[in-house]
Design a protein around this motif. Structure first.
Motif, PDB file in Angstrom:
ATOM      1  N   SER A  17       2.470  -1.600   0.322  1.00 41.53           N
ATOM      2  CA  SER A  17       1.983  -2.540  -0.684  1.00 41.53           C
ATOM      3  C   SER A  17       3.074  -2.889  -1.685  1.00 41.53           C
ATOM      4  O   SER A  17       3.915  -2.049  -2.026  1.00 41.53           O
ATOM      5  CB  SER A  17       0.792  -1.948  -1.448  1.00 41.53           C
ATOM      6  N   THR A  24      -1.774  -7.472  -5.945  1.00 42.25           N
ATOM      7  CA  THR A  24      -1.172  -6.599  -4.943  1.00 42.25           C
ATOM      8  C   THR A  24      -1.000  -7.385  -3.655  1.00 42.25           C
ATOM      9  O   THR A  24      -1.902  -8.119  -3.249  1.00 42.25           O
ATOM     10  CB  THR A  24      -2.051  -5.365  -4.681  1.00 42.25           C
ATOM     11  N   LEU A  26      -0.223  -6.954   0.383  1.00 44.16           N
ATOM     12  CA  LEU A  26      -0.137  -6.008   1.488  1.00 44.16           C
ATOM     13  C   LEU A  26       0.822  -6.517   2.559  1.00 44.16           C
ATOM     14  O   LEU A  26       0.739  -7.674   2.969  1.00 44.16           O
ATOM     15  CB  LEU A  26      -1.518  -5.789   2.096  1.00 44.16           C
TER      16      LEU A  26
END
Length: 269
Positions: A17, A24, A26
């Motif tokens: 991440s 955030t 990924l």
């Protein structure tokens, strides 16, 4: 995330991440350069990176009798340790009913992918688990990753290299060249002013470290022109070399930064 050569072998990505102040991101399959650029542009403070937790690896290891895990260098991330913990937990639960191999590739990006593809080829050829593990480990010991980066600010901000090196590179507009060494740590091997000079010096570094001239994988961070130019340089010296060009995904794009090249290859035994 993986190359088409893995088609036919069940696989998945356990995502690292990127942690910003407001979102955030990924690093998973289906990477979008546009979405990544929007994420970077939307952050007003420092961006940090985080490895997958044990639960993520546990989930990914379920449902198979044989599992092969390829992690980014343990010198750069806790991914390997998390995967090893998940492995031990599952083996204790299964009581010998599952086989799991966790490989520390001591690299990242294209070299991880090369190792996974090698394993898939061995599995498809019908080799037993133990034979696959032994052969892949030998392969990983020969697999290296080199890089040519136009900026190393993110590496410095996350403690991967010295901040003084990053500041000098930025001020002097120098490309930083290096590799992941035997311990899997980032090591600077040279520098060059200008992209053209950097590519020539990068090829010289491959030669110095005994590149076998057979197979090369070039991942770029939004720099297809530079990747193709480096490909041409390699082919001029190694006409029989098989070369693949790919895109850096999120984590590698973040650390390589725009214009960066990451080179996966094998060195001579």
């Amino acid at each position: 995330m993986f190359a088409p050569a893995l088609t036919g072998i069940k696989h998945q990505s356990v995502a690292l991440s990127l942690l910003g102040q407001h979102a955030t991101f990924l690093d998973e399959a289906g990477f979008s350069q546009t979405a990544f650029a929007d994420f970077i542009a939307g952050q007003t403070g420092p961006i940090k990176t985080s490895c997958p937790n044990v639960d993520s690896y546990l989930a990914a290891m379920q449902g198979a009798d044989e599992v092969y895990v390829f992690t980014i260098s343990s010198a750069l991330s806790g991914s390997y340790n998390a995967a090893q913990t998940a492995k031990q937990m599952l083996l204790e639960e299964e009581d010998g009913g599952k086989k799991i191999a966790v490989f520390d590739t001591k690299a990242a990006g294209p070299t991880e992918r090369m190792a996974a593809i090698k394993a898939s080829q061995l599995i498809a050829a019908g080799l037993a688990f133990e034979e696959v593990v032994e052969t892949v480990q030998v392969y990983i010991d020969r697999a290296k990753i080199f890089f040519g980066l136009q900026s190393v600010t993110n590496l410095a901000n996350n403690g991967r290299i010295n901040k003084t090196v990053a500041k000098l590179a930025q001020v002097l507009k120098i490309n930083v060249l290096g590799w992941a060494n035997e311990a899997g740590e980032i090591e600077q091997l040279g520098k060059a002013r200008g992209a053209k000079k950097a590519r020539h010096n990068l090829l010289a570094l491959l030669d110095q470290h005994h590149f076998d001239g057979q197979h090369l994988v070039i991942d770029h961070a939004d720099n297809l022109e530079g990747a193709n130019a480096f490909k041409d340089l390699v082919l001029a010296k190694y006409p029989a070399c098989q070369i693949e060009i790919g895109n850096c995904n999120a984590l590698c794009s973040f650390y390589a930064e725009k214009g960066g090249l990451m080179i996966g290859c094998l060195v001579k035994e």
